[in-house]
Motif scaffolding. Structure first.
Motif, PDB file in Angstrom:
ATOM      1  N   THR A  37       0.835  -1.006  -0.108  1.00 34.09           N
ATOM      2  CA  THR A  37       0.153  -0.210  -0.213  1.00 34.09           C
ATOM      3  C   THR A  37       0.567   1.063   0.317  1.00 34.09           C
ATOM      4  O   THR A  37       1.025   2.421  -1.185  1.00 34.09           O
ATOM      5  CB  THR A  37      -0.808   0.017   0.833  1.00 34.09           C
ATOM      6  OG1 THR A  37      -1.655  -1.036   1.132  1.00 34.09           O
ATOM      7  CG2 THR A  37      -1.679   1.387   1.172  1.00 34.09           C
ATOM      8  N   ARG A  38       1.251   0.657   1.343  1.00 38.78           N
ATOM      9  CA  ARG A  38       3.067   1.846   0.950  1.00 38.78           C
ATOM     10  C   ARG A  38       3.411   2.596   0.111  1.00 38.78           C
ATOM     11  O   ARG A  38       3.123   4.126  -0.726  1.00 38.78           O
ATOM     12  CB  ARG A  38       3.866   1.962   1.692  1.00 38.78           C
ATOM     13  CG  ARG A  38       4.679   3.194   2.033  1.00 38.78           C
ATOM     14  CD  ARG A  38       6.119   3.077   3.683  1.00 38.78           C
ATOM     15  NE  ARG A  38       6.749   1.925   2.459  1.00 38.78           N
ATOM     16  CZ  ARG A  38       7.490   2.106   1.782  1.00 38.78           C
ATOM     17  NH1 ARG A  38       8.218   4.189   1.693  1.00 38.78           N
ATOM     18  NH2 ARG A  38       8.564   2.124   1.361  1.00 38.78           N
ATOM     19  N   THR A  39       3.750   1.329  -1.378  1.00 38.95           N
ATOM     20  CA  THR A  39       4.582   1.635  -2.074  1.00 38.95           C
ATOM     21  C   THR A  39       3.705   2.342  -3.485  1.00 38.95           C
ATOM     22  O   THR A  39       4.190   2.692  -4.470  1.00 38.95           O
ATOM     23  CB  THR A  39       5.328   0.758  -2.675  1.00 38.95           C
ATOM     24  OG1 THR A  39       5.166  -0.702  -2.993  1.00 38.95           O
ATOM     25  CG2 THR A  39       7.000   0.809  -2.000  1.00 38.95           C
ATOM     26  N   GLY A  40       2.448   1.843  -3.588  1.00 38.59           N
ATOM     27  CA  GLY A  40       1.847   2.066  -4.729  1.00 38.59           C
ATOM     28  C   GLY A  40       1.091   2.966  -4.900  1.00 38.59           C
ATOM     29  O   GLY A  40       0.108   3.285  -5.668  1.00 38.59           O
ATOM     30  N   VAL A  41       1.062   4.062  -3.515  1.00 36.46           N
ATOM     31  CA  VAL A  41       0.511   5.368  -3.546  1.00 36.46           C
ATOM     32  C   VAL A  41       0.439   6.429  -3.761  1.00 36.46           C
ATOM     33  O   VAL A  41       2.212   6.429  -3.040  1.00 36.46           O
ATOM     34  CB  VAL A  41      -0.265   5.805  -1.593  1.00 36.46           C
ATOM     35  CG1 VAL A  41      -1.264   6.791  -1.336  1.00 36.46           C
ATOM     36  CG2 VAL A  41      -2.050   4.309  -1.039  1.00 36.46           C
ATOM     37  N   ASP A  42       0.433   7.120  -4.403  1.00 36.84           N
ATOM     38  CA  ASP A  42       0.866   8.517  -5.355  1.00 36.84           C
ATOM     39  C   ASP A  42       0.719   9.570  -4.400  1.00 36.84           C
ATOM     40  O   ASP A  42       0.039  10.042  -3.800  1.00 36.84           O
ATOM     41  CB  ASP A  42       0.298   8.499  -6.263  1.00 36.84           C
ATOM     42  CG  ASP A  42       0.887   9.871  -8.006  1.00 36.84           C
ATOM     43  OD1 ASP A  42       1.884  10.310  -6.156  1.00 36.84           O
ATOM     44  OD2 ASP A  42       1.216   9.637  -8.561  1.00 36.84           O
ATOM     45  N   LYS A 173      -5.936   0.640   7.103  1.00 37.17           N
ATOM     46  CA  LYS A 173      -6.628   1.870   8.413  1.00 37.17           C
ATOM     47  C   LYS A 173      -5.177   2.223   8.087  1.00 37.17           C
ATOM     48  O   LYS A 173      -5.222   3.512   8.703  1.00 37.17           O
ATOM     49  CB  LYS A 173      -6.422   0.132   9.260  1.00 37.17           C
ATOM     50  CG  LYS A 173      -5.885   1.457  10.605  1.00 37.17           C
ATOM     51  CD  LYS A 173      -6.155   0.064  11.523  1.00 37.17           C
ATOM     52  CE  LYS A 173      -5.781   0.236  13.348  1.00 37.17           C
ATOM     53  NZ  LYS A 173      -3.913   0.557  13.526  1.00 37.17           N
ATOM     54  N   TYR A 174      -3.750   2.155   7.012  1.00 38.45           N
ATOM     55  CA  TYR A 174      -3.062   3.176   7.335  1.00 38.45           C
ATOM     56  C   TYR A 174      -3.066   4.214   6.430  1.00 38.45           C
ATOM     57  O   TYR A 174      -2.618   4.879   7.252  1.00 38.45           O
ATOM     58  CB  TYR A 174      -1.914   2.024   6.346  1.00 38.45           C
ATOM     59  CG  TYR A 174      -0.671   2.256   5.953  1.00 38.45           C
ATOM     60  CD1 TYR A 174       0.401   3.231   7.051  1.00 38.45           C
ATOM     61  CD2 TYR A 174      -0.160   2.815   4.471  1.00 38.45           C
ATOM     62  CE1 TYR A 174       1.508   4.074   6.217  1.00 38.45           C
ATOM     63  CE2 TYR A 174       0.664   3.573   3.724  1.00 38.45           C
ATOM     64  CZ  TYR A 174       1.909   3.706   4.679  1.00 38.45           C
ATOM     65  OH  TYR A 174       2.822   4.907   4.672  1.00 38.45           O
ATOM     66  N   ILE A 175      -3.798   4.125   5.753  1.00 41.76           N
ATOM     67  CA  ILE A 175      -4.658   4.705   4.751  1.00 41.76           C
ATOM     68  C   ILE A 175      -4.730   5.941   5.260  1.00 41.76           C
ATOM     69  O   ILE A 175      -5.250   7.387   5.065  1.00 41.76           O
ATOM     70  CB  ILE A 175      -4.568   4.708   3.530  1.00 41.76           C
ATOM     71  CG1 ILE A 175      -4.286   3.752   2.819  1.00 41.76           C
ATOM     72  CG2 ILE A 175      -5.439   5.436   2.691  1.00 41.76           C
ATOM     73  CD1 ILE A 175      -3.386   5.402   2.028  1.00 41.76           C
ATOM     74  N   MET A 176      -5.914   5.408   6.651  1.00 43.81           N
ATOM     75  CA  MET A 176      -6.624   6.722   7.274  1.00 43.81           C
ATOM     76  C   MET A 176      -5.332   7.294   8.408  1.00 43.81           C
ATOM     77  O   MET A 176      -5.933   7.942   8.639  1.00 43.81           O
ATOM     78  CB  MET A 176      -8.000   5.441   8.716  1.00 43.81           C
ATOM     79  CG  MET A 176      -8.901   5.123   7.426  1.00 43.81           C
ATOM     80  SD  MET A 176     -10.187   6.458   7.156  1.00 43.81           S
ATOM     81  CE  MET A 176     -11.563   5.554   6.480  1.00 43.81           C
ATOM     82  N   GLU A 177      -5.329   6.645   8.195  1.00 38.64           N
ATOM     83  CA  GLU A 177      -3.361   7.075   9.577  1.00 38.64           C
ATOM     84  C   GLU A 177      -3.013   8.300   9.289  1.00 38.64           C
ATOM     85  O   GLU A 177      -2.462   8.995   9.730  1.00 38.64           O
ATOM     86  CB  GLU A 177      -3.222   5.779  10.003  1.00 38.64           C
ATOM     87  CG  GLU A 177      -3.656   4.867  11.578  1.00 38.64           C
ATOM     88  CD  GLU A 177      -2.995   4.277  11.636  1.00 38.64           C
ATOM     89  OE1 GLU A 177      -2.864   3.466  12.453  1.00 38.64           O
ATOM     90  OE2 GLU A 177      -1.871   3.266  11.051  1.00 38.64           O
TER      91      GLU A 177
END
Length: 204
Positions: A37-42, A173-177
């Motif tokens: 998720t971290r590496t894939g989000v622009d 949840k990571y994106i929410m944070e």
């Protein structure tokens, strides 16, 4: 977006697993979900979502089943970052909210597949009312993604044995944070002051 097939092969849960192997597999699943998720989000997508949240008078969450717990978590975080938000667990209340929310509200929809029929109907009402929509999903091209102003994609897995829905929750949840941290940074002094009072009142 599915976890890489080669890495996912040793992470299916079966009736041959021991407690130790399950401990190891779940830890790997969570770690890989976060990293993918971290590496894939622009970062520009996070900036666009933050811009919409900042300008919103209020944030209305739309989610069903286990995603509703994630909506509760997101709302809790956002309010700590000075952004008022609402979560209705009952589906009929979500429909009513979608039909009467003023255009100054931003809709935050959570759907792993992006094809939940009821959420699509709500999103169509929201679009008619000119509400901006932020979508958290694992499918880049879906009906809900086509209705959203901003679509944030997170990791998932393609089967129940690989804990697909739980993988999605870890990434979501990571994106929410991340969104919470971004909002808090923008309202740093006010957020610190409010949370000092809150923690003193509730002795957290």
């Amino acid at each position: 977006r599915d976890l890489a097939e080669g890495r996912a092969q040793d992470k299916s849960i079966t009736n041959k697993d021991t407690i130790r192997s399950i401990l190891d597999k779940v830890a790997r699943i969570d770690s890989d979900a976060l990293e993918e998720t971290r590496t894939g989000v622009d970062p520009s997508i996070i900036m666009r979502a933050t811009f919409l949240l900042e300008r919103a008078e209020h944030v209305d969450f739309y989610a069903q089943d286990n995603n509703a717990a994630l909506a509760d978590f997101g709302s809790y975080c956002f309010m700590h970052a000075q952004k008022c938000s609402t979560v209705h667990r009952a589906t009929n209340l979500q429909y009513l909210q979608a039909m009467c929310a003023p255009s100054s509200h931003v809709a935050f929809i959570i759907s792993r597949t992006g094809e939940n029929r009821q959420l699509i109907e709500m999103a169509e009402h929201l679009k008619k009312q000119k509400n901006r929509i932020i979508l958290l999903t694992s499918v880049e091209k879906s009906t809900l993604a086509g209705l959203a102003e901003v679509s944030i994609n997170v990791a998932s897995a393609d089967s129940f044995s690989k804990l697909g829905s739980l993988v999605f929750l870890v990434g979501a949840k990571y994106i929410m944070e991340v969104l919470f941290a971004t909002l808090m940074a923008h309202h740093y002094e006010k957020a610190l002051t409010m949370n000092d009072v809150y923690e003193h009142m509730f002795r957290i």
